[in-house]
Design an enzyme around this catalytic site. Structure first.
Site, PDB file in Angstrom:
ATOM      1  N   TYR A   6      14.384 -67.515  29.670  1.00  0.00           N
ATOM      2  CA  TYR A   6      12.964 -67.213  29.669  1.00  0.00           C
ATOM      3  C   TYR A   6      12.691 -65.910  28.920  1.00  0.00           C
ATOM      4  CZ  TYR A   6      13.100 -70.710  33.406  1.00  0.00           C
ATOM      5  OH  TYR A   6      13.320 -71.846  34.131  1.00  0.00           O
ATOM      6  N   ASP A  49      13.272 -68.898  39.181  1.00  0.00           N
ATOM      7  CA  ASP A  49      14.685 -68.657  38.924  1.00  0.00           C
ATOM      8  C   ASP A  49      15.116 -67.291  39.440  1.00  0.00           C
ATOM      9  OD1 ASP A  49      16.335 -70.736  37.594  1.00  0.00           O
ATOM     10  OD2 ASP A  49      14.639 -70.829  36.237  1.00  0.00           O
TER      11      ASP A  49
END
Length: 343
Positions: A129, A91
């Site tokens: 995350y 990401d």
């Protein structure tokens, strides 16, 4: 190799009409006139992405800390850390890649719009995350710096980044198109494979908050796949000369290599010790993903593999479930639903 140039951020001399718009190589004014649309699928997708808006704080991670410290085996903890470290890298890479490496060459305003939205979502995933890492780890640096000490992770990161680096160093029509295919691999193989590890833990009743976070992230990834799938298929109609046999051979080899890289990574993070994810199941699932992505962009399927873990689709689904798997309560599944006929 035809070089491409970044679009001007302000181009008042342009007389480009809506029908003249191009995915790249156009001459836009850079005004976002969204009352006149050439690529209707892009505007439809924009509205779906807006409807999908969510925030990591919506997910309760309290139970995951208890599971991580007392409910996971040593291999499950290590696999969790490695899978999470890989998602963090992907990401991070994609956020920068979209803004710095892809969108500057895209000359359709409605597609610019959704690329910016995708970049926002990739950044949001990075925040997700961070929430996951902070919830389970007493030393967050161990996961964020794992790529520095885990050479398997570093090698995979290097492999994934290579196509995007090639575009940055040699901007050309061919390299931009290759980057679009690489996005199908990143979003549709590497991410999906990584997500399956978290769903496997959740299926055994562990790390349910993490799996719920992943479900939100994966719902975004569906739209990201559709975005690049539609760009590729629109280009195939408009610029068929770009899709040479040599390009398609190169792309198919990219997919073959991705299947091999991801299968080995899956074996590495599970070590044959994660119930429900054998070496054979991992490879067959990844081959199935590759076939689906190839078919969606008009390329021949390579493996003919079936999905050996169909229950993963049920865990990932928002639009077909009546209740939340992890909290056993009704949720708003009308939000962000996708009608694939629109794309």
């Amino acid at each position: 190799m035809n070089t491409i140039h970044r679009k001007q951020i302000y181009n008042p001399e342009s007389q480009e009409s809506v029908s003249d718009r191009k995915i790249f190589g156009g001459n836009p004014t850079s005004i976002f006139d969204l009352n006149r649309i050439k690529y209707q699928w892009a505007y439809n997708l924009w509205k779906v992405m807006l409807a999908n808006t969510w925030f990591p704080e919506e997910v309760n991670m309290n139970a995951d800390k208890r599971d991580y410290n007392g409910g996971l085996t040593a291999q499950e903890k290590l696999g969790y850390d490695r899978a999470l470290a890989q998602l963090i890298f992907m990401d991070s890479l994609q956020t920068n890649n979209l803004i710095d490496n892809v969108n500057p060459y895209i000359t359709s305003p409605e597609i610019n719009l959704i690329l910016v939205r995708q970049a926002f979502e990739e950044a949001l995933h990075s925040q997700s995350y961070a929430v996951m890492v902070e919830s389970i780890s007493v030393n967050t640096d161990e996961i964020y710096d794992m790529w520095r000490v885990d050479m398997q992770l570093r090698s995979k990161n290097d492999h994934i980044a290579n196509v995007y680096i090639e575009l940055a160093q040699q901007p050309s029509e061919r390299n931009l198109l290759k980057a679009m295919f690489a996005n199908q691999i990143l979003e549709g193989i590497y991410f999906y494979s990584g997500f399956s590890f978290f769903y496997t833990l959740a299926r055994s009743g562990k790390m349910l908050g993490s799996a719920q976070m992943i479900r939100f992230i994966q719902r975004d990834e569906v739209t990201h796949l559709l975005l690049f799938q539609n760009m590729i298929n629109s280009l195939r109609k408009e610029r068929s000369e770009l899709f040479t046999p040599s390009l398609e051979e190169e792309v198919i080899e990219m997919f073959r290599r991705a299947v091999d890289v991801e299968s080995k990574w899956g074996e590495y993070i599970t070590q044959g010790q994660i119930l429900g994810l054998t070496t054979e199941i991992i490879r067959e699932y990844i081959q199935h993903l590759a076939d689906d992505r190839l078919k969606a962009v008009g390329l021949p399927q390579l493996y003919g593999s079936k999905n050996p873990i169909r229950w993963v689709d049920q865990f990932a689904s928002f639009n077909e479930q009546k209740t939340n798997f992890f909290e056993a309560k009704v949720t708003n599944y009308a939000k962000g639903s996708i009608n694939f006929d629109d794309f």
